[in-house]
Design a protein around this motif. Sequence first.
Motif, mmCIF file in Angstrom:
data_model
loop_
_atom_site.group_PDB
_atom_site.id
_atom_site.type_symbol
_atom_site.label_atom_id
_atom_site.label_comp_id
_atom_site.label_asym_id
_atom_site.label_seq_id
_atom_site.Cartn_x
_atom_site.Cartn_y
_atom_site.Cartn_z
ATOM 1 N N GLU A 86 66.660 50.991 -107.854
ATOM 2 C CA GLU A 86 68.054 51.261 -107.485
ATOM 3 C C GLU A 86 68.826 49.992 -107.182
ATOM 4 N N ALA A 91 61.022 52.515 -106.079
ATOM 5 C CA ALA A 91 62.278 53.251 -106.273
ATOM 6 C C ALA A 91 63.463 52.467 -105.713
ATOM 7 N N ASP A 133 70.471 53.652 -98.994
ATOM 8 C CA ASP A 133 71.631 54.369 -98.451
ATOM 9 C C ASP A 133 72.920 53.757 -98.993
ATOM 10 N N ASP A 142 62.130 52.655 -113.608
ATOM 11 C CA ASP A 142 63.194 53.389 -112.906
ATOM 12 C C ASP A 142 63.853 54.323 -113.918
ATOM 13 N N GLY A 153 70.345 57.589 -102.493
ATOM 14 C CA GLY A 153 69.060 57.725 -103.187
ATOM 15 C C GLY A 153 68.020 57.054 -102.319
ATOM 16 N N ALA A 154 67.209 56.183 -102.927
ATOM 17 C CA ALA A 154 66.214 55.458 -102.137
ATOM 18 C C ALA A 154 66.910 54.455 -101.211
ATOM 19 N N LYS A 192 74.020 49.845 -100.519
ATOM 20 C CA LYS A 192 74.491 49.644 -101.889
ATOM 21 C C LYS A 192 75.828 48.896 -101.925
#
Lengths: 131, 131, 131, 131, 131, 131
Positions: free
Chosen positions: B101, B97, A61, E40, A58-59, A65
């Motif tokens: 996340e 964003a 990589d 979000d 998503g925003a 994460k």
Amino acid sequence: MVPLIEYEEASAEVRAVYDDIRRSRNTVFINNFWKALANDPPSLRRTWESLKAVMAPGALDPLTKELVYLAVSATNGCTYCIASHAAAAKAKGMTPAMFGELLAVVGMANETNRLANGYRVPVDEKFEKLF
Amino acid sequence: MVPLIEYEEASAEVRAVYDDIRRSRNTVFINNFWKALANDPPSLRRTWESLKAVMAPGALDPLTKELVYLAVSATNGCTYCIASHAAAAKAKGMTPAMFGELLAVVGMANETNRLANGYRVPVDEKFEKLF
Amino acid sequence: MVPLIEYEEASAEVRAVYDDIRRSRNTVFINNFWKALANDPPSLRRTWESLKAVMAPGALDPLTKELVYLAVSATNGCTYCIASHAAAAKAKGMTPAMFGELLAVVGMANETNRLANGYRVPVDEKFEKLF
Amino acid sequence: MVPLIEYEEASAEVRAVYDDIRRSRNTVFINNFWKALANDPPSLRRTWESLKAVMAPGALDPLTKELVYLAVSATNGCTYCIASHAAAAKAKGMTPAMFGELLAVVGMANETNRLANGYRVPVDEKFEKLF
Amino acid sequence: MVPLIEYEEASAEVRAVYDDIRRSRNTVFINNFWKALANDPPSLRRTWESLKAVMAPGALDPLTKELVYLAVSATNGCTYCIASHAAAAKAKGMTPAMFGELLAVVGMANETNRLANGYRVPVDEKFEKLF
Amino acid sequence: MVPLIEYEEASAEVRAVYDDIRRSRNTVFINNFWKALANDPPSLRRTWESLKAVMAPGALDPLTKELVYLAVSATNGCTYCIASHAAAAKAKGMTPAMFGELLAVVGMANETNRLANGYRVPVDEKFEKLF
């Protein structure tokens, strides 16, 4: 400890999740976390669906994460989570040097968190509004 | 709370650290964390030197390091640290964003950490050796 | 938040504990922690009796005990506990230099705790038997 | 888990730190924590230098510092750190009675930290200014 | 802090979640947690769906679930969570006496957790197999 | 680790507590936690007396109390406490379905605690006054 539910003995509901894990990760390997969670099928499904959504690109990589996941797990002292997410991070490109630096940041953050708490540092006016 | 030591009233030892913070960050702003730590000059110097070394670019880029710092701070519930490192991450490119996340991963990691602990999941043989 | 129970409005059961706190500490001041706990009189009595016993001089002197209390509170990020036990430690002899050193040790311990967790360091044979 | 780096296979950079640990502690024994950290030589050096500085005698005596370290480690549930710092504290004079009392204070602090949090107790005016 | 997204300024995606919260809880009140998460939208939806599923009546009744939620929040020192889940628990029948007893158990568990950690107590054979 | 004190080798003071544990629980089994705590007899007595008082039936029933204890222990990652209190909860009626739901709530609470921390959500006016 609870029994670990193997694919062969699993209910159809559990097997459907195991199948999706295998498909998404492109491997037949199911790690123990899911086999333990399978004792509570609704938790298994909900946790897997959430994890799949949250860890998708998503925003941020996928490697970033995993590094964040690992940082939280090292902070909480969750042995299982450290082992499994270090493996996942390695599979996504984490090198020994990155792992060393990651833990150095984690250690530093935990140190300064306690200094900030202990001194009861007031939040700077400048930091109050984020976005 | 302890007094926050301003530049004007600081000892030469403390001013030397403040000067280095200003130079390294290219701003005159000194945030409250350092003004509180200045009550213990050796801690101020050691913590700043460590932080500078740990947060420098290396195998991980500076933004990834700030995101990890923020993840640990959110996990520990350190209000000051969340505020200051969210600001630092934003200055290094974190978008709304990315922040959303990031917190989603942090939340998820904290959730699964407790599930792994609660079920007392044994570490998979496969995860035992990292590098 | 719950109401803070003042001496004047307290039941006889609560007053008996307040009286013992005042006698033991040689002051009329009752801090907010006890006024909040007074909403649950059995907890108030049990917690006060335990605290009095645990914090009494013994193999460890009272100041060391307060420093340990403060170290735990800074680690847990309990704002109230940091404020009240820092005040108690100061009353028992903690100087600014001791406070600074204490937080430096607390920060360091929190840093290395996460490094030990993150690297999953096995306990040395030599450390297995304590006494 | 990462490999534990023994002296014989260590780089010159790592050996220099091991040598300093041996000299400072007056023993050839290097415990596993450092052998794990040696996978990231800059962290090894920085952490050892910080630890040596922080744990040196100062306003607090060395035994008090070890007790504080142990208190934080017991609070965080870091098995390795509890084992190694309990051994260090014992070497500096901690008796079984002192260990028992220490854990009693740690337990009590963790209990009251949650009571203060749970009741959301406001900080007493009197405790606001520390020094 | 991030902006709190009010219903009037919310996107259709966010409004759909707010509408479901209102319907499920039978009130127009949307608490700040959701207004912050709305920054979000995917997290907002996923978290609300999970929470609704997890907190629904099942093998445990809704009040027991709220008490458990509150216990975790007091342990983590999450001020917002303590405040909101104490209110939710009260709305589902928690009396002042129940709240006092709950915090007493939470305090006790946090105390003995550290004693078990500190003494490094081995798990009794008898406790190894749960179900 | 400290030696586990068996009944046969225990002092009269420790035996008196062991006898009370056996009587109260209607079993001769003494679990390791008490055998470790017996190294510090005053802590043994005080902790047992507190636990007996806190876990007795009151406004909350005994099973609810065990579930709360287990929730805190899973959050803190205290392996011993998870194992012993899961066994105690099972003995008081916890089914596999209840255990699964309990951990799901614990996981969820830990997730949202970090989201509330990370977003620095302000407490709603409506939640400020509890009772």
